[in-house]
Design an enzyme around this catalytic site. Structure first.
Site, PDB file in Angstrom:
ATOM      1  N   SER A 140      41.345  50.979  75.806  1.00 41.26           N
ATOM      2  CA  SER A 140      40.082  50.992  75.543  1.00 41.26           C
ATOM      3  C   SER A 140      39.678  49.318  75.493  1.00 41.26           C
ATOM      4  O   SER A 140      40.460  48.496  75.158  1.00 41.26           O
ATOM      5  CB  SER A 140      39.714  51.418  74.017  1.00 41.26           C
ATOM      6  OG  SER A 140      38.464  50.749  73.759  1.00 41.26           O
ATOM      7  N   TYR A 197      40.234  50.614  64.799  1.00 41.21           N
ATOM      8  CA  TYR A 197      40.427  51.617  66.050  1.00 41.21           C
ATOM      9  C   TYR A 197      41.003  50.628  67.306  1.00 41.21           C
ATOM     10  O   TYR A 197      42.164  51.105  67.883  1.00 41.21           O
ATOM     11  CB  TYR A 197      39.210  52.079  66.527  1.00 41.21           C
ATOM     12  CG  TYR A 197      39.024  52.784  67.842  1.00 41.21           C
ATOM     13  CD1 TYR A 197      40.003  53.589  68.198  1.00 41.21           C
ATOM     14  CD2 TYR A 197      38.451  52.093  68.997  1.00 41.21           C
ATOM     15  CE1 TYR A 197      40.042  54.288  69.707  1.00 41.21           C
ATOM     16  CE2 TYR A 197      38.498  52.725  70.423  1.00 41.21           C
ATOM     17  CZ  TYR A 197      39.276  53.905  70.460  1.00 41.21           C
ATOM     18  OH  TYR A 197      39.356  54.304  71.741  1.00 41.21           O
ATOM     19  N   LYS A 252      44.871  50.786  69.288  1.00 38.33           N
ATOM     20  CA  LYS A 252      44.932  50.969  70.686  1.00 38.33           C
ATOM     21  C   LYS A 252      45.849  49.682  71.165  1.00 38.33           C
ATOM     22  O   LYS A 252      46.657  49.856  72.247  1.00 38.33           O
ATOM     23  CB  LYS A 252      43.585  51.044  71.462  1.00 38.33           C
ATOM     24  CG  LYS A 252      42.890  52.485  71.200  1.00 38.33           C
ATOM     25  CD  LYS A 252      43.666  53.382  72.089  1.00 38.33           C
ATOM     26  CE  LYS A 252      42.974  55.031  71.403  1.00 38.33           C
ATOM     27  NZ  LYS A 252      43.737  55.835  72.374  1.00 38.33           N
TER      28      LYS A 252
END
Ligand code: UDP
Length: 338
Positions: free
Chosen positions: A120, A144, A148
């Site tokens: 991402s 988050y 990743k």
């Protein structure tokens, strides 16, 4: 009969994963979905077998890999809400880092040596320069994005130690839906701009809140790079071919290279559907970078990837039926009064 090469798609019942399954099948591969159906939709698994299992169940994952003779995995299954990750980071470390650890253990057990990771642009945090290249420092600003980034780093370590090659695809904002209408755009819960704005336009909810109108952008609202989900799916297919033909591990941005502000997205919805989105200007949302746009030249050079549908109005036309709205045909655009 030609045997189709099996590729496991974790999260194949989800939004991006199901579009990848369709692209794989269209290209002659056999997508083998692994999904625990916690957020995915069984009806979206149409192009190959479904193994219902959680990523943490290493034995079940390895068994599914072995049963279908899989040699490559596309890994989509993850928790992917920035706000939720701030409130419940434990869930993100467990699902995303724990899930990845278990998946890679299963890959080793089943001798799978190629992985394509859903990464991402959240791994970049709030860069001070646009557009973002793959060499822009990765300094995520929420759990988050950090999970990743850890997944990307794990792949580098696992390549050095165990020879698993990978492509990490750093998505910008996925949007739209299958132009042939076989899949829909849906997230549960819904937090994304385009679906929420389409729902507001369709009268399924109240006015859209535009988060922030005092950013240093063209019109004060945040700017993002929206990429059609079918283009993302095609990026995965190209990455699969790349690894299949011996390509070296790498990380690549997937975007269009063009940014639209929130207010421009609302104008594009009016153009695509003929319906004005009711909205109100609201305070900034915590953790939102003002602007995120991709430098897409490396994906073009390495994979030959270029978004086939960079036009936001068309992306919205494809998403509209998911929310009960009829897209206005292209030739009618010009006749819509402002
Ligand atoms: N956004 C907004 N109102 C909403 C949801 C999103 O103004 O109800 C804005 C958000 O602040 C961001 C952009 O729309 O600038 C895209 O947000 P989204 O959650 O779709 O994706 P993100 O960029 O956070 O991954």
């Amino acid at each position: 009969m030609i045997e189709r090469s099996p590729i496991m798609v974790t999260g194949g019942a989800g939004f991006i994963g199901s579009h990848a399954c369709k692209a794989l099948s269209d290209a002659g591969h056999l997508p083998v979905t692994l999904d625990d159906l916690s957020t995915g939709n069984r009806d979206a698994v149409k192009w190959g077998p479904l193994a219902v299992a959680g990523l943490q169940d290493t034995k079940a994952v390895a068994a599914a890999l072995q049963a279908h003779g899989v040699r490559m995995v596309m890994h989509f299954a993850a928790s992917a809400y920035v706000g939720e990750s701030m409130r419940d980071p434990a869930l993100y470390y467990l699902n995303n880092v724990g899930g990845m650890t278990s998946l890679l253990a299963a890959c080793r057990a089943a001798r799978v040596d190629k992985v394509i990771l859903s990464s991402s642009c959240a791994t970049y945090g709030i860069p001070d320069r646009m557009p973002i290249t793959e060499d822009t420092p990765q300094q995520p600003v929420n759990p988050y994005g950090r999970t990743k980034l850890i997944c990307e780093q794990m792949l580098q370590d696992y390549e050095a130690a165990y020879g698993i090659r990978h492509v990490a695809l750093r998505y910008f904002n996925a949007a739209g839906a299958d132009p042939e209408g076989e899949l829909f755009e849906c997230h549960d819960p819904e937090t994304h701009l385009i679906p929420l704005a389409l729902m507001a336009a369709a009268g399924q909810r109240g006015p859209l809140e535009v988060f922030g109108s005092d950013y240093a952008t063209r019109d004060g609202s945040c700017e993002r790079d929206y990429i059609h989900v079918s283009d993302l799916a095609r990026g995965h297919l190209l990455a699969a071919d790349y690894l299949e033909t011996g390509g070296e591990s790498c990380a690549l941005n997937l975007g269009t290279g063009r940014g639209y502000t929130v207010l421009e997205v609302l104008a594009a919805i009016k153009q695509a559907t003929g319906v004005a989105v009711p909205y109100r200007l609201s305070p900034r949302r915590a953790g939102d970078p003002p602007m995120l746009t991709a430098d897409v030249s490396r994906a073009q050079r390495v994979l030959g990837f270029k978004a086939a549908c960079p036009d936001l109005v068309q992306i919205i036309r494809d998403a509209a039926p998911s929310f009960g709205l009829n897209p206005v045909p292209e030739e009618a655009d010009a006749q819509i009064p402002a």
